[in-house]
Design a protein around this motif. Structure first.
Motif, mmCIF file in Angstrom:
data_model
loop_
_atom_site.group_PDB
_atom_site.id
_atom_site.type_symbol
_atom_site.label_atom_id
_atom_site.label_comp_id
_atom_site.label_asym_id
_atom_site.label_seq_id
_atom_site.Cartn_x
_atom_site.Cartn_y
_atom_site.Cartn_z
ATOM 1 N N LYS A 97 12.997 -32.474 -10.397
ATOM 2 C CA LYS A 97 14.134 -32.171 -9.317
ATOM 3 C C LYS A 97 12.995 -31.074 -8.332
ATOM 4 C CE LYS A 97 18.563 -32.936 -11.009
ATOM 5 N NZ LYS A 97 20.179 -31.539 -11.100
ATOM 6 N N VAL A 98 12.253 -30.737 -8.964
ATOM 7 C CA VAL A 98 11.312 -29.580 -8.480
ATOM 8 C C VAL A 98 9.984 -30.531 -7.906
ATOM 9 C CG1 VAL A 98 10.104 -27.328 -8.088
ATOM 10 C CG2 VAL A 98 11.790 -27.254 -9.291
ATOM 11 N N GLU A 99 9.857 -31.079 -8.181
ATOM 12 C CA GLU A 99 8.730 -32.046 -7.862
ATOM 13 C C GLU A 99 9.032 -32.866 -6.892
ATOM 14 O OE1 GLU A 99 6.655 -33.369 -11.835
ATOM 15 O OE2 GLU A 99 4.799 -31.718 -11.364
ATOM 16 N N LYS A 100 10.162 -33.435 -6.962
ATOM 17 C CA LYS A 100 9.918 -34.587 -6.119
ATOM 18 C C LYS A 100 10.716 -33.775 -5.204
ATOM 19 C CE LYS A 100 12.581 -37.756 -9.344
ATOM 20 N NZ LYS A 100 14.258 -38.852 -10.316
ATOM 21 N N MET A 101 11.565 -32.854 -4.716
ATOM 22 C CA MET A 101 11.677 -31.902 -3.180
ATOM 23 C C MET A 101 10.001 -31.758 -3.068
ATOM 24 S SD MET A 101 14.818 -29.945 -4.303
ATOM 25 C CE MET A 101 15.947 -30.417 -5.152
ATOM 26 N N GLY A 102 8.721 -32.227 -3.499
ATOM 27 C CA GLY A 102 7.844 -31.133 -3.128
ATOM 28 C C GLY A 102 7.542 -30.145 -2.847
ATOM 29 N N LEU A 103 8.760 -29.218 -4.220
ATOM 30 C CA LEU A 103 8.022 -27.958 -4.137
ATOM 31 C C LEU A 103 7.194 -27.450 -5.314
ATOM 32 C CD1 LEU A 103 12.341 -26.902 -3.189
ATOM 33 C CD2 LEU A 103 9.900 -26.685 -1.704
ATOM 34 N N LYS A 104 7.270 -25.908 -5.455
ATOM 35 C CA LYS A 104 6.137 -25.236 -6.300
ATOM 36 C C LYS A 104 7.848 -24.802 -7.477
ATOM 37 C CE LYS A 104 2.168 -24.978 -5.389
ATOM 38 N NZ LYS A 104 0.557 -23.941 -5.013
ATOM 39 N N VAL A 105 7.689 -24.319 -8.607
ATOM 40 C CA VAL A 105 8.744 -23.305 -8.996
ATOM 41 C C VAL A 105 8.339 -22.015 -8.571
ATOM 42 C CG1 VAL A 105 9.418 -22.810 -11.324
ATOM 43 C CG2 VAL A 105 8.520 -25.109 -11.477
ATOM 44 N N SER A 106 8.211 -21.485 -8.171
ATOM 45 C CA SER A 106 6.923 -20.179 -7.354
ATOM 46 C C SER A 106 8.380 -20.159 -6.344
ATOM 47 C CB SER A 106 5.950 -20.284 -7.206
ATOM 48 O OG SER A 106 5.644 -21.266 -6.687
ATOM 49 N N HIS A 107 8.558 -21.112 -5.255
ATOM 50 C CA HIS A 107 9.153 -21.205 -4.053
ATOM 51 C C HIS A 107 10.658 -21.063 -4.158
ATOM 52 C CE1 HIS A 107 6.017 -24.014 -2.632
ATOM 53 N NE2 HIS A 107 5.519 -23.145 -1.739
ATOM 54 N N LEU A 108 11.286 -21.064 -5.977
ATOM 55 C CA LEU A 108 12.400 -21.071 -5.912
ATOM 56 C C LEU A 108 12.282 -19.862 -6.334
ATOM 57 C CD1 LEU A 108 13.338 -23.854 -8.402
ATOM 58 C CD2 LEU A 108 13.848 -23.762 -6.067
ATOM 59 N N PHE A 109 11.662 -18.466 -6.198
ATOM 60 C CA PHE A 109 11.943 -16.928 -6.503
ATOM 61 C C PHE A 109 12.100 -16.773 -5.139
ATOM 62 C CE2 PHE A 109 10.132 -17.558 -10.260
ATOM 63 C CZ PHE A 109 10.183 -16.668 -11.112
ATOM 64 N N MET A 110 12.012 -17.474 -3.645
ATOM 65 C CA MET A 110 12.523 -17.262 -2.424
ATOM 66 C C MET A 110 13.521 -16.773 -2.577
ATOM 67 S SD MET A 110 10.023 -19.684 -0.644
ATOM 68 C CE MET A 110 10.435 -19.396 0.960
ATOM 69 N N LYS A 111 14.274 -16.632 -1.206
ATOM 70 C CA LYS A 111 15.341 -15.467 -0.890
ATOM 71 C C LYS A 111 16.088 -16.829 -0.281
ATOM 72 C CE LYS A 111 15.342 -11.005 -2.080
ATOM 73 N NZ LYS A 111 16.475 -10.588 -3.153
ATOM 74 N N GLN A 112 17.210 -17.685 -0.666
ATOM 75 C CA GLN A 112 17.993 -19.254 -0.377
ATOM 76 C C GLN A 112 17.361 -19.211 0.790
ATOM 77 O OE1 GLN A 112 21.786 -20.588 -1.271
ATOM 78 N NE2 GLN A 112 20.773 -20.579 -2.669
ATOM 79 N N HIS A 113 18.041 -18.709 2.407
ATOM 80 C CA HIS A 113 17.773 -18.653 3.492
ATOM 81 C C HIS A 113 16.444 -19.063 4.088
ATOM 82 C CE1 HIS A 113 17.147 -14.299 3.873
ATOM 83 N NE2 HIS A 113 16.369 -14.795 5.154
ATOM 84 N N SER A 114 15.710 -17.895 3.314
ATOM 85 C CA SER A 114 13.485 -18.916 3.624
ATOM 86 C C SER A 114 13.260 -19.792 2.540
ATOM 87 C CB SER A 114 13.332 -16.918 2.950
ATOM 88 O OG SER A 114 13.815 -16.411 3.488
ATOM 89 N N LEU A 115 14.211 -19.908 1.621
ATOM 90 C CA LEU A 115 13.517 -21.207 1.653
ATOM 91 C C LEU A 115 14.088 -22.488 2.074
ATOM 92 C CD1 LEU A 115 12.432 -22.741 -1.433
ATOM 93 C CD2 LEU A 115 14.492 -22.050 -2.208
ATOM 94 N N ILE A 116 15.452 -22.594 2.415
ATOM 95 C CA ILE A 116 15.756 -23.197 3.019
ATOM 96 C C ILE A 116 14.998 -23.696 4.514
ATOM 97 C CG2 ILE A 116 17.865 -24.542 4.332
ATOM 98 C CD1 ILE A 116 19.513 -23.276 2.227
ATOM 99 N N ASN A 117 15.109 -22.693 4.990
ATOM 100 C CA ASN A 117 13.651 -23.213 6.451
ATOM 101 C C ASN A 117 12.766 -23.320 6.037
ATOM 102 O OD1 ASN A 117 16.369 -21.617 7.766
ATOM 103 N ND2 ASN A 117 15.048 -19.573 7.971
ATOM 104 N N LYS A 118 11.794 -22.317 5.104
ATOM 105 C CA LYS A 118 10.822 -23.712 4.755
ATOM 106 C C LYS A 118 11.054 -24.992 4.651
ATOM 107 C CE LYS A 118 7.618 -23.700 0.610
ATOM 108 N NZ LYS A 118 6.424 -24.225 1.772
#
Length: 534
Positions: free
Chosen positions: A387-408
């Protein structure tokens, strides 16, 4: 299983002090003895061997024999207990509260880190032997911190009125907790194993200390883990001279206060974890554990009518050392006095307060242990990783605060540019020309120009936020899937290891869980470990 490591400082979950310690910042060198690198253990062995009294080994081994009476001991643990009598044997220690059914996942990570370090040391130093030790915090009295664990997003709570040292608490009433736990588990898969483990630990042992010893031994006994209970008269007798210096001379209060001032001089960003008291001991009896203070020339036990003169207190300490319980400042010294210890493994908060203690250890002539940050881990399934890969993300991105992750994510997938940085830069260039004009004509206009610049920048910020909100609504499906995934892996917007109980992972992995951790977690790792599992 695949392993990935994310540098601790990039996770956003570790303090500036701990990040600087991990970077071996030179300014922090006065606050620790040796950094825990493989090549530094030889000197630590030499120092501790010269500074650990032979008589303490005999007391320690005899105390352990008493504490393990009636406990089924593995061959590995028995061997480790026997070798502690030899001058070539040393320990690596971690400590933890008596959390109900181990509490959060990181209880396992602390012990696995400790076991794995001893394995590496045994390979590197074959002339010595190294024993993993779990120090049970049986004398703590913060019952509300340990009387629950989380399962499937629900709190399994031991609702009981309690006071005094938690290790002495009766397990009476845990039958009700067992029923709640059993109902939440259901009857499928590996639930019977967990029910039996809980039942044997808590319903077949009279107090919380014995229940926790059984549980830790059941999970890690085959790895040779040795479990120590400091609530022991024979061990406390070794602490008497240090307790006297604390109570009568306030030695730790002076030294640690100086260290705290020095630490804050290194950086104002360092949060002080604990503050010393003039007397760092509690008076401990059945049902209560209360601070000792000096009041009107007498030693008073707060919240009681108990008072001692100096002579009476010293007599009580000599005759009943088990009634004197060290606080968070004095407990580390107690541990290092009774154990032939080389290294303490703990979390960031623990290491932060250990860094306050070295000058105190130096003052009383006890070797300061090496300090190692325990392993941290995120367990992620293959399906979650996909799921992480399909969203074009890295696992490290999930450590971000949720609002920052969503904005990214919204900025990444949006078909319009939501970054107004170019417009802001253009605005700054235009206002720079206006500043130059004001300088040449009438400098009194500088304030008005500045105010207008601030106003227009705020306007751009507001437009950017409105546009981002609009795109969030338009791309709601992406936001929902992203937040659902992050909430799975970071429950309550916190680290998985601080929320989940091991039972939740055990239901999926069974007896493969601990071997997986032992295989994957390297105590010398320089990062937060991500474990992908099937």
């Amino acid at each position: 299983m695949e392993v990935e490591c994310i540098p601790f400082k990039e996770t956003g979950y570790f303090s500036q002090l701990i990040c600087d310690y991990l970077d071996q910042k030179k300014d922090l060198s006065p606050f620790f003895n040796r950094y825990p690198l493989p090549e530094n253990f030889e000197d630590q062995i030499t120092e501790k061997a010269a500074n650990y009294p032979k008589a303490h080994r005999k007391v320690l081994v005899n105390a352990l024999k008493q504490q393990y009476q009636g406990v089924e001991i593995s061959k590995a643990t028995q061997k480790n207990m026997d070798t502690l009598s030899k001058e070539t044997t040393f320990t690596v220690v971690t400590g933890h509260q008596l959390n109900l059914f181990t509490g959060p996942l990181y209880f396992l990570y602390k012990i696995v880190s400790t076991i794995n370090l001893t394995k590496q040391l045994n390979e590197k130093h074959p002339k010595n032997h190294f024993v993993p030790v779990y120090w049970m915090a049986t004398e703590d009295h913060d019952f509300e911190e340990i009387n629950y664990f989380n399962l499937h997003g629900k709190k399994v709570l031991w609702n009981k009125k309690a006071s005094g040292a938690v290790g002495r608490l009766s397990t009476e009433g845990l039958e009700d907790v067992f029923e709640i736990f059993s109902a939440e588990l259901g009857n499928l898969g590996l639930t019977d194993n967990l029910k039996e483990l809980f039942k044997k630990a808590y319903l077949e042992h009279p107090n919380l200390a014995e229940a926790t010893r059984y549980l830790a031994n059941a999970l890690f006994g085959n790895e040779g883990l040795v479990i120590v209970d400091g609530d022991d008269k024979s061990l406390k007798e070794l602490l008497i001279p240090y307790a006297k210096k604390d109570i009568l001379e306030h030695t730790p209060y002076g030294k640690i206060s100086e260290t705290i001032e020095s630490l804050q001089g290194v950086s104002s960003d360092y949060n002080i974890q604990v503050n010393p008291r003039e007397i760092n001991y509690f008076y401990l009896k059945e049902g209560f554990r209360e601070r000792i203070i000096l009041k009107k020339g007498k030693y008073h036990v707060i919240n009681t009518h108990i008072d001692f003169t100096k002579e009476e207190l010293l007599k009580e300490l000599d005759e009943h050392p088990e009634r004197f319980s060290p606080n968070v400042v004095a407990r580390p010294l107690y541990q290092e006095v009774i154990l032939p210890n080389l290294c303490y493994i703990g979390g960031g908060g623990e290491l932060a307060y250990w860094l306050e203690l070295k000058s105190y250890f130096d003052e009383v002539g006890v070797t300061f242990p090496m300090l190692m940050l325990r392993n941290s881990a995120l367990l992620i399934t293959e399906k979650q990783f996909e799921k992480v890969e399909k969203m074009g993300l890295k696992v490290s991105h999930l450590f971000m605060k949720q609002h920052s992750l969503i904005n990214k994510k919204i900025r990444d997938i949006s078909n319009i540019d939501i970054d107004f940085s170019p417009q802001k830069q253009l605005l700054e260039e235009q206002f720079q020309h206006m500043y130059e004009l004001a300088e040449q004509t009438d400098k009194s206009f500088l304030g008005a120009v500045k105010a207008q610049e601030v106003k227009q920048k705020k306007g751009l910020d507001a437009l950017e936020k409105r546009l981002l909100r609009a795109q969030k609504r338009k791309l709601k499906d992406h936001v929902v899937r992203l937040t659902d995934l992050q909430n799975e892996l970071f429950p309550n917007q916190s680290l998985q290891e601080r929320q989940l109980n091991f039972s939740e992972i055990y239901l999926e992995m069974g007896e493969d869980l601990i071997p997986l951790l032992l295989d994957a977690l390297d105590p010398f790792s320089k990062g937060f470990t991500v474990l992908r599992r099937n």
